[in-house]
Scaffold this motif. Structure first.
Motif, mmCIF file in Angstrom:
data_model
loop_
_atom_site.group_PDB
_atom_site.id
_atom_site.type_symbol
_atom_site.label_atom_id
_atom_site.label_comp_id
_atom_site.label_asym_id
_atom_site.label_seq_id
_atom_site.Cartn_x
_atom_site.Cartn_y
_atom_site.Cartn_z
ATOM 1 N N MET A 182 59.362 17.946 19.220
ATOM 2 C CA MET A 182 59.068 16.801 20.090
ATOM 3 C C MET A 182 58.385 17.297 21.361
ATOM 4 O O MET A 182 58.887 18.204 22.030
ATOM 5 C CB MET A 182 60.374 16.077 20.442
ATOM 6 C CG MET A 182 60.170 14.804 21.226
ATOM 7 S SD MET A 182 59.464 13.496 20.209
ATOM 8 C CE MET A 182 59.404 12.150 21.374
ATOM 9 N N THR A 183 57.236 16.723 21.664
ATOM 10 C CA THR A 183 56.477 17.131 22.844
ATOM 11 C C THR A 183 56.709 16.136 23.974
ATOM 12 O O THR A 183 56.659 14.929 23.772
ATOM 13 C CB THR A 183 54.981 17.193 22.519
ATOM 14 O OG1 THR A 183 54.778 18.070 21.400
ATOM 15 C CG2 THR A 183 54.198 17.731 23.699
ATOM 16 N N ALA A 184 56.940 16.667 25.181
ATOM 17 C CA ALA A 184 57.226 15.802 26.319
ATOM 18 C C ALA A 184 56.276 16.097 27.462
ATOM 19 O O ALA A 184 55.934 17.262 27.721
ATOM 20 C CB ALA A 184 58.669 16.000 26.788
ATOM 21 N N LEU A 185 55.833 15.049 28.149
ATOM 22 C CA LEU A 185 55.043 15.195 29.367
ATOM 23 C C LEU A 185 55.986 15.328 30.552
ATOM 24 O O LEU A 185 56.954 14.574 30.672
ATOM 25 C CB LEU A 185 54.149 13.977 29.566
ATOM 26 C CG LEU A 185 52.862 13.911 28.746
ATOM 27 C CD1 LEU A 185 52.272 12.517 28.812
ATOM 28 C CD2 LEU A 185 51.856 14.935 29.244
ATOM 29 N N MET A 186 55.729 16.284 31.437
ATOM 30 C CA MET A 186 56.599 16.494 32.588
ATOM 31 C C MET A 186 55.843 17.216 33.687
ATOM 32 O O MET A 186 54.720 17.691 33.493
ATOM 33 C CB MET A 186 57.852 17.283 32.180
ATOM 34 C CG MET A 186 57.583 18.631 31.531
ATOM 35 S SD MET A 186 59.120 19.457 30.989
ATOM 36 C CE MET A 186 59.692 18.358 29.709
ATOM 37 N N SER A 187 56.477 17.317 34.845
ATOM 38 C CA SER A 187 55.877 18.045 35.960
ATOM 39 C C SER A 187 56.046 19.538 35.750
ATOM 40 O O SER A 187 56.861 19.985 34.931
ATOM 41 C CB SER A 187 56.548 17.644 37.269
ATOM 42 O OG SER A 187 57.891 18.119 37.303
ATOM 43 N N ALA A 188 55.297 20.328 36.504
ATOM 44 C CA ALA A 188 55.418 21.781 36.406
ATOM 45 C C ALA A 188 56.821 22.237 36.783
ATOM 46 O O ALA A 188 57.387 23.135 36.149
ATOM 47 C CB ALA A 188 54.376 22.451 37.298
ATOM 48 N N ALA A 189 57.392 21.614 37.806
ATOM 49 C CA ALA A 189 58.749 21.986 38.228
ATOM 50 C C ALA A 189 59.756 21.706 37.127
ATOM 51 O O ALA A 189 60.661 22.517 36.868
ATOM 52 C CB ALA A 189 59.123 21.235 39.500
#
Length: 249
Positions: free
Chosen positions: A1-8
């Motif tokens: 499962m691929t998730a979009l998120m911030s670098a932090a």
């Protein structure tokens, strides 16, 4: 499962002592944004696998400056003065590996291949052992590379090289879709796909993110099965690509 998120968010669970494979070649295709965020965390003791160690203060140079790298597996380290200082002063362990061998070790790790035989390095310290891995504080050699198994394959002497896998991989792509499929731009394709394959958890910083299905099958350089986290860069972050050696007429 691929998730979009911030670098932090993407680097928040990277623990002390983790192994990392990192994409890039010189300053081309370096995941600068994610590495910058990782350099801000109070973790380290990393073993890092990458073609080179970036420049002073750029790419992996950030982690070197903050003392977060314990050991490097690389093929070239000649552009980073801080790397040389740490290695020669006994603060950093280094396993130098021929560039093609390094690439194939990561590809093998991502493909479930435990090792392979190659003629590269036969008759040298790569195969015979004795390469300085770590120096002491007085400049003495305290750790050397061990000899590797060799055998004749199809009439040619070869050395056994083992696969590389890592806890996390950190790479940069030109385009990612929401399913994690990646396209790399020109020479930024270098070691990024191979580094991505070798990580059990793959973090990608992408210059552009599109919906699933917008990338044509022939435009996909790495399938999304390898990718777990995507960090979408801002326009300014995507355009910030430092030049390694500027040449002016």
């Amino acid at each position: 499962m691929t998730a979009l998120m911030s670098a932090a968010e993407a680097v928040a669970d990277i623990p002390d002592g983790a192994t990392l494979t990192v994409g890039g070649f010189g300053l081309c295709g370096v995941p600068q944004v994610v590495l910058t965020e990782l350099s801000r965390r109070d973790v380290g003791n990393f073993e890092v696998v990458s073609n080179n160690a970036g420049l002073d203060g750029v790419g992996l140079g950030l982690l070197l400056n903050s003392g977060q790298i314990r050991r490097m597996i690389a093929s070239y380290v000649g552009e980073n003065k801080e790397f040389a200082r740490q290695y020669l002063d006994g603060e950093l362990e280094l396993e130098l590996t021929p560039q093609g061998t390094l690439a194939e070790r990561m590809r093998a790790g991502g493909s479930g291949i435990e090792g392979f035989y190659t003629a590269t390095g036969v008759g040298t310290v790569v195969a015979d052992g004795g390469m300085p891995w770590k120096y002491g504080s007085e400049g003495e050699v305290v750790t050397v590379s061990p000899p590797k198994e060799t055998r004749v394959v199809n009439g040619r002497e070869c050395v056994l090289e083992t696969a590389i896998t890592a806890d996390f991989s950190i790479v940069r792509a030109a385009v990612a879709d929401t399913a994690g499929n990646l396209r790399f731009n020109l020479t930024a394709r270098n070691l990024n796909p191979l580094a991505a394959m070798a990580g059990r958890t793959c973090i990608v910083e992408a210059e552009k993110v599109v919906k699933k299905g917008e990338l044509a099958p022939d435009d996909i350089h790495l399938p999304g099965i390898y990718v777990h986290r995507i960090v979408e860069l801002t326009d300014a972050q995507a355009a910030d690509k430092p030049v390694e050696k500027e040449r002016l007429r």
